[in-house]
Design a protein around this motif. Sequence first.
Motif, PDB file in Angstrom:
ATOM      1  N   GLU A   1      91.968 -24.972  76.928  1.00  0.00           N
ATOM      2  CA  GLU A   1      92.226 -26.334  76.494  1.00  0.00           C
ATOM      3  C   GLU A   1      91.076 -27.245  76.872  1.00  0.00           C
ATOM      4  O   GLU A   1      90.208 -26.864  77.644  1.00  0.00           O
ATOM      5  N   GLU A   2      91.111 -28.442  76.343  1.00  0.00           N
ATOM      6  CA  GLU A   2      90.129 -29.460  76.696  1.00  0.00           C
ATOM      7  C   GLU A   2      90.758 -30.434  77.678  1.00  0.00           C
ATOM      8  O   GLU A   2      91.973 -30.625  77.690  1.00  0.00           O
TER       9      GLU A   2
ATOM     10  N   LEU B   1      84.285 -28.775  80.617  1.00  0.00           N
ATOM     11  CA  LEU B   1      83.888 -28.005  79.439  1.00  0.00           C
ATOM     12  C   LEU B   1      85.091 -27.280  78.870  1.00  0.00           C
ATOM     13  O   LEU B   1      85.225 -27.134  77.666  1.00  0.00           O
ATOM     14  N   ALA B   2      85.966 -26.804  79.775  1.00  0.00           N
ATOM     15  CA  ALA B   2      87.170 -26.087  79.352  1.00  0.00           C
ATOM     16  C   ALA B   2      88.140 -25.978  80.520  1.00  0.00           C
ATOM     17  O   ALA B   2      87.737 -26.048  81.678  1.00  0.00           O
TER      18      ALA B   2
ATOM     19  N   ARG C   1      89.363 -24.904  85.902  1.00  0.00           N
ATOM     20  CA  ARG C   1      88.602 -25.923  85.180  1.00  0.00           C
ATOM     21  C   ARG C   1      87.119 -25.613  85.320  1.00  0.00           C
ATOM     22  O   ARG C   1      86.626 -25.327  86.404  1.00  0.00           O
ATOM     23  N   ILE C   2      86.404 -25.672  84.211  1.00  0.00           N
ATOM     24  CA  ILE C   2      84.960 -25.439  84.204  1.00  0.00           C
ATOM     25  C   ILE C   2      84.270 -26.757  83.865  1.00  0.00           C
ATOM     26  O   ILE C   2      84.587 -27.391  82.856  1.00  0.00           O
TER      27      ILE C   2
END
Length: 135
Positions: free
Chosen positions: A2-3, A8-9, A25-26
């Motif tokens: 997901e955003e 970033l993702a 989370r990235i």
Amino acid sequence: MEEAPNTLAVVHAPEAVDGFWPNLRISHDRLGESVDLKVAAQATWAKVRTQAPDARITFERSAQFGENVVYMRGVEMTSPQSKRQLGQLHALCIAPKAQGATTVDLFQLIATSLTEPANSPVPQFLEIIGSFRFL
């Protein structure tokens, strides 16, 4: 996947665990070329402490996943929003510097779950962190 803002993702578990969605989370930051993992770790830790003053480090170490040297940090804290006890696994790595570049790219993979889930997602988090590659 997901955003989410400032990421970033985000990858999350298929189901909530005790009302919480374990997630990874990235995010990315472009920094001056003199920044190394030690400096990045100190700066990111200072930011964590401003958001969660009771956060404490449970371990720190370097690891190598393929070509990536990764700074790993375990953290426990109280969620500022829900007041639940959370565990985080922070993985920081710097992309190979392009020739002539005056900046470096810091990637942070931050995995979050409850501190005592019945089925810990840490193996899945480590699998994702270990699969992260620069092309």
